[in-house]
Enzyme design. Structure first.
Site, PDB file in Angstrom:
ATOM      1  N   GLU A  47      17.309 -67.217  50.751  1.00 25.94           N
ATOM      2  CA  GLU A  47      18.313 -66.010  50.140  1.00 25.94           C
ATOM      3  C   GLU A  47      19.585 -66.857  50.275  1.00 25.94           C
ATOM      4  O   GLU A  47      20.119 -67.158  51.239  1.00 25.94           O
ATOM      5  CB  GLU A  47      18.213 -64.534  50.810  1.00 25.94           C
ATOM      6  CG  GLU A  47      19.085 -63.797  50.283  1.00 25.94           C
ATOM      7  CD  GLU A  47      18.980 -62.212  50.730  1.00 25.94           C
ATOM      8  OE1 GLU A  47      19.424 -61.410  50.049  1.00 25.94           O
ATOM      9  OE2 GLU A  47      18.891 -62.256  51.995  1.00 25.94           O
ATOM     10  N   LYS A 116      17.411 -58.467  43.359  1.00 24.43           N
ATOM     11  CA  LYS A 116      17.031 -57.920  44.409  1.00 24.43           C
ATOM     12  C   LYS A 116      17.389 -56.178  44.096  1.00 24.43           C
ATOM     13  O   LYS A 116      18.179 -55.835  43.540  1.00 24.43           O
ATOM     14  CB  LYS A 116      18.223 -58.012  45.581  1.00 24.43           C
ATOM     15  CG  LYS A 116      17.994 -57.721  46.907  1.00 24.43           C
ATOM     16  CD  LYS A 116      18.938 -58.068  48.103  1.00 24.43           C
ATOM     17  CE  LYS A 116      18.799 -57.782  49.145  1.00 24.43           C
ATOM     18  NZ  LYS A 116      19.715 -58.465  50.542  1.00 24.43           N
ATOM     19  N   CYS A 157      14.566 -60.009  50.511  1.00 26.11           N
ATOM     20  CA  CYS A 157      15.114 -59.644  51.807  1.00 26.11           C
ATOM     21  C   CYS A 157      14.673 -57.989  51.978  1.00 26.11           C
ATOM     22  O   CYS A 157      13.765 -57.465  52.200  1.00 26.11           O
ATOM     23  CB  CYS A 157      16.517 -59.718  51.944  1.00 26.11           C
ATOM     24  SG  CYS A 157      17.315 -59.801  53.583  1.00 26.11           S
TER      25      CYS A 157
END
Length: 273
Positions: A47, A116, A157
């Site tokens: 990431e 995300k 994440c």
């Protein structure tokens, strides 16, 4: 058997923007080349690997889909004949900034793109406060993509904390989910291992989380510990905090084997919950 490689890279973050980017491009290129030479058919970056992980850097470091970082990743995939899960970078789109992962096939074509969905907004008093939503715009859902090895998924994440989100990808056939991620020294020791193992166990799939290496001089100190969990919840590969390439062999026959032994997926009763 599928061999994957997670590139737990040390990201440059102490120089000018141009110098940081150039150094990170060079590091990533070397890791991808080494992973491909090591036999990996799918290579994964972490990431936010081309940029310091801080709100103040996301906008100035952001690039469009036709920017230099995406072009480079496309070239690496094509040069080495691999699938590349390109970690994530700050992407500028429609006047907004997204935390976006691009996935490339062996010809360097973009075959999937995920921004995300669940932004990292946390406040643990006395330990860490981080509000991605001050700068970033959330994505709009799950991403799956097909390869000759089977269907894969990708999330980023904080998305891992939402079990229904991950399950939806598994329900759509993802047998292996990649998670470019950077937990920190508060959430990492507490939740990293258990989160990756439980998403694998919940859905009886393989789950691969790729983090940046730990830089103690950064304002955001990442946990590292890239790992791959199998459908039983065992780690078949696990890194420490240092820069390295983590390899794992994926045998998709293990999925049906585990689902026969412990029929969680088959015995779900969605009509009741």
């Amino acid at each position: 058997m599928l061999k994957i490689a997670l590139c737990q890279m040390m990201c440059s973050r102490k120089k000018t923007m141009e110098e940081n980017k150039a150094e990170n491009w060079e590091t990533a290129e070397k890791l991808v080349a080494e992973a491909a030479a090591g036999g990996a058919q799918i290579v994964v970056l972490p990431e936010i690997w081309n940029c310091p992980y801080t709100n103040k850097c996301f906008e100035p470091y952001s690039e469009t889909e036709d920017g230099e970082t995406v072009k480079l990743m496309s070239g690496w995939a094509k040069k080495h004949g691999i699938y590349l899960v390109g970690g994530s970078i700050p992407e500028r789109r429609d006047c907004n900034i997204y935390n976006t992962c691009f996935v490339f096939d062996r010809e360097g074509k973009i075959i999937a793109k995920n921004s995300k969905t669940h932004l990292f907004d946390i406040n643990v008093p006395g330990k860490i406060k981080f509000m991605e939503s001050e700068v970033l715009t959330p994505g709009d859902g799950i991403t799956v993509f097909d390869t000759e090895y089977g269907r894969m998924g990708v999330a980023i994440c904080f998305d891992v904390r939402f079990s229904a989100f991950i399950q939806k990808m598994a329900d759509e056939g993802a047998q292996l989910i990649f998670l470019p991620a950077s937990f920190n020294m508060t959430t990492g020791p507490a939740h990293w291992d258990i989160s990756m193992r439980m998403r694998a166990v919940d859905n009886q799939i393989f789950f691969a989380a790729c983090a940046p290496a730990r830089c103690t001089e950064s304002s955001y100190v990442g946990y590292g510990n890239s790992c791959v969990a199998d459908p039983w919840g065992d780690f078949i590969a696990h890194a420490d905090e240092t820069a390295q390439i983590l390899y794992a062999d994926i045998d998709f026959n293990r999925i049906e084997e585990v689902r026969e032994q412990l029929p969680i997926v088959r015995n779900r009763r969605p009509e009741l919950y």
